[in-house]
Design an enzyme around this catalytic site. Structure first.
Site, mmCIF file in Angstrom:
data_model
loop_
_atom_site.group_PDB
_atom_site.id
_atom_site.type_symbol
_atom_site.label_atom_id
_atom_site.label_comp_id
_atom_site.label_asym_id
_atom_site.label_seq_id
_atom_site.Cartn_x
_atom_site.Cartn_y
_atom_site.Cartn_z
ATOM 1 N N SER A 42 56.640 -64.957 34.896
ATOM 2 C CA SER A 42 56.843 -66.227 34.514
ATOM 3 C C SER A 42 58.119 -66.960 35.020
ATOM 4 O O SER A 42 57.911 -68.288 35.514
ATOM 5 C CB SER A 42 56.799 -66.464 32.983
ATOM 6 O OG SER A 42 57.827 -65.480 32.641
ATOM 7 N N HIS A 71 51.814 -59.258 31.437
ATOM 8 C CA HIS A 71 53.004 -59.743 31.165
ATOM 9 C C HIS A 71 53.131 -60.381 29.733
ATOM 10 O O HIS A 71 52.770 -59.504 28.680
ATOM 11 C CB HIS A 71 53.061 -61.125 32.156
ATOM 12 C CG HIS A 71 54.305 -61.727 32.222
ATOM 13 N ND1 HIS A 71 55.540 -61.257 31.737
ATOM 14 C CD2 HIS A 71 54.624 -62.904 32.679
ATOM 15 C CE1 HIS A 71 56.510 -61.913 31.960
ATOM 16 N NE2 HIS A 71 56.262 -62.994 32.412
ATOM 17 N N HIS A 100 57.053 -50.748 32.175
ATOM 18 C CA HIS A 100 57.750 -51.771 32.644
ATOM 19 C C HIS A 100 57.878 -51.736 34.167
ATOM 20 O O HIS A 100 58.077 -50.775 34.582
ATOM 21 C CB HIS A 100 58.939 -51.987 32.010
ATOM 22 C CG HIS A 100 59.677 -53.486 32.066
ATOM 23 N ND1 HIS A 100 60.181 -54.024 33.126
ATOM 24 C CD2 HIS A 100 59.328 -54.525 31.492
ATOM 25 C CE1 HIS A 100 60.552 -55.234 33.058
ATOM 26 N NE2 HIS A 100 59.977 -55.496 31.953
ATOM 27 N N ARG A 137 65.285 -54.977 23.714
ATOM 28 C CA ARG A 137 64.490 -56.062 22.995
ATOM 29 C C ARG A 137 63.564 -55.627 21.904
ATOM 30 O O ARG A 137 63.502 -55.903 20.773
ATOM 31 C CB ARG A 137 63.785 -56.907 23.955
ATOM 32 C CG ARG A 137 64.596 -57.792 24.998
ATOM 33 C CD ARG A 137 63.843 -58.447 25.806
ATOM 34 N NE ARG A 137 62.886 -57.661 26.734
ATOM 35 C CZ ARG A 137 61.930 -58.103 27.751
ATOM 36 N NH1 ARG A 137 61.809 -59.414 27.775
ATOM 37 N NH2 ARG A 137 61.094 -57.251 28.413
ATOM 38 N N ASP A 183 57.094 -56.199 23.892
ATOM 39 C CA ASP A 183 55.885 -56.660 23.266
ATOM 40 C C ASP A 183 55.390 -55.784 22.066
ATOM 41 O O ASP A 183 54.394 -56.030 21.327
ATOM 42 C CB ASP A 183 54.817 -57.153 24.161
ATOM 43 C CG ASP A 183 55.151 -58.108 25.351
ATOM 44 O OD1 ASP A 183 55.632 -59.018 24.720
ATOM 45 O OD2 ASP A 183 55.029 -57.764 26.420
#
Ligand code: CMX
Length: 464
Positions: free
Chosen positions: A271, A301, A347, A356, A402
């Site tokens: 992105s 993604h 990843h 995160r 995620d």
């Protein structure tokens, strides 16, 4: 404001102590707006980049192998990105600050604990921790810019409910290009030195309008289609939560944290890179962001966040609410043997648990420790890395951002998984819009890496 120039520079290497000094020293400029501060910083940065290029312009950063060319350019060092740097072991640092440091230093809402995303944006743009007053002014500025034109509302209202929310999001942002100050200024022939100014205006307009766009999609697709008014006294995250229909103060705090941590992940992710690439053709910030969002909508993604909850619910449905570790392992192997990925794990850069993920886990431990789905996600955290390691393909068996976000949202009744990537997109605007502002401030050129055909590669290396 000349005194500001003596402020200590904040860099990845500077200590927390000097950063705290920067916070205190910077508070003398309480009333300065983000744009005023940026205007001061741009010539300093331009001079710094000029010096770096003069000194190190011919230094070699690494070698490109043929495998890298076929392998998604993994590891090729080819971009400059000011907002954040990702370390494979440690995870992301925003302008040199880790997520826990941001949680400690960035201004929070009154009565809240999580950073205000506006404060993170200020940090991304300037490298400095803003004062509470500056963040308040930025919140008010965004609230004042938040209305969307009626043709964008009509466009969204005409979309079939079956059109994926990310497609609607991209469509609305593309249509909003009609409002671009940058596109108008370019047409009128403004000099290159002023591009950053119009990009800054578009960036702030776009960020401000995203809650109204996203909430309209959410309300149209999943609710009654009615979107409440923005409250000019509220911050960006709280307004967004309320527009979506969630009033619980804990959800509002979750939204602020969510919007902060999904914002930026250096420049090479799909992105960010897509936004930067399209922007390099001097496509305006709306067109550039829409390109980035079309990339975020891919399942490898950003779309992974909807896939995670869907997959976890399927797991619970198939193995029951109190599954044993063995039953979960069996389900995992079934996923892997059918050729699918385990969403939320792995990843391209990270080689450890994503910080995160960790901060969302901490939020859950604090606010929803007994939620059955959180318990399942925790159980998966103990099992999946071992199975992926045994499977032997993925270079990183640990969870990414995620793997956790959906379980927090569903706890508050936000169960519409197909919308989750839009939340990611609203946050990602902070990082990629900062990227574009600096691209234009530094006058970066159109991007054009070199490519070769396989036949050409063979000719180059055959017999060597
Ligand atoms: N489950 C199963 N297999 C996986 C895997 C996972 N979670 N992660 C990687 N692999 C596989 C890859 O598909 C690849 O297989 P092939 O050789 O058959 O093509 C192999 O392991 C090597 O991949 P890698 O080098 O470890 O990972 P990549 O850099 O190519 O891809 C990523 C990274 C994120 C796309 C990948 O780990 C993945 O597909 N994860 C699941 C989807 C996901 O969670 N995406 C979100 C990432 C964060 C974000 O952008 O939002």
């Amino acid at each position: 404001m000349a005194s500001l120039r003596v402020l200590p520079k904040v860099s990845a290497a500077s200590s927390l102590l000097s950063r705290q000094f920067a916070v205190r020293a910077y508070s003398t400029a309480k009333t300065q707006s983000l744009k005023e501060r940026l205007k001061e910083l741009i010539p300093e940065k331009q001079a710094e980049v000029k010096e770096v290029r003069a000194k190190y312009g011919n230094k070699v950063m690494g070698e490109t192998t043929v495998d890298m060319m076929y392998g998604g350019m993994r590891g090729i060092k080819g971009l400059v990105w000011e907002g954040s740097v990702l370390d494979a072991e440690e995870g992301i640092r925003f302008r040199g600050y880790t997520i826990p440091e941001c949680q400690k230093l960035l201004p929070a809402a009154e009565g809240g604990e999580e950073p205000l995303p506006e404060s993170l944006f200020w940090l991304l743009v300037t490298g400095e921790i803003p004062t509470a007053e500056q963040v308040k002014a930025l919140s008010a500025d965004w609230a004042a810019r938040s209305a969307i034109p009626s043709y964008v509302e009509d466009l969204l209202d005409r979309c079939p409910n079956t059109l994926h929310p990310m497609s609607q999001f991209s469509l609305a942002v593309t249509a909003l290009q009609h409002e671009s100050s940058f596109a108008k200024a370019y047409q009128s022939g403004v000099p290159k030195t002023q591009y950053w100014d119009y990009t800054f205006e578009d960036a702030n307009d776009l960020i401000a309008k995203l809650p109204n766009i996203a909430a309209r999609i959410y309300r149209n697709v999943f609710k009654d289609g009615k979107v409440p008014e923005i409250d000019r006294n509220l911050d960006w995250g709280a307004n967004f939560a309320h527009l979506l229909g969630y009033q619980d103060p804990k959800f509002v705090e979750l939204m602020r944290l969510y919007l902060t941590i999904h914002s930026d992940h250096e420049g090479g992710n799909v992105s960010a890179h897509a936004t930067h690439l399209v922007g390099s053709a001097l496509s305006d910030p709306y067109l550039s962001f829409a390109a980035g969002m079309n990339g975020l909508a891919g399942p490898l993604h950003g779309l992974a966040n909807q896939e995670v909850l869907r997959w976890t619910l399927k797991l619970r449905e198939q193995v029951g609410p109190n599954a044993t570790d063995e039953e979960i392992k069996e389900f995992l192997w079934k996923t892997l043997k059918s050729g699918q990925v385990v969403p939320g794990y792995g990843h391209a850069v990270l080689r450890k648990t994503d910080p995160r993920y960790t901060c969302q886990r901490e939020f859950a431990l604090k606010h929803l420790p007994t939620d059955p789905m959180f318990k399942l996600v925790s159980q998966l955290y103990n099992i999946v890395p071992g199975v992926l390691t045994e499977h032997g393909k993925t270079k990183n068996p640990w969870p990414n951002v995620d793997a956790h976000s959906g379980v927090l949202l569903q706890h508050f009744g936000f169960v519409e998984q197909d919308f989750y990537t839009v939340l990611f997109g609203v946050s990602r605007a902070l990082g990629v819009m900062n990227g574009l502002i600096w691209d234009r401030a530094l006058g970066l050129p159109i991007e054009r890496p070199k490519s070769f055909s396989t036949a050409h590669l063979k000719k180059m290396f055959e017999g060597k």
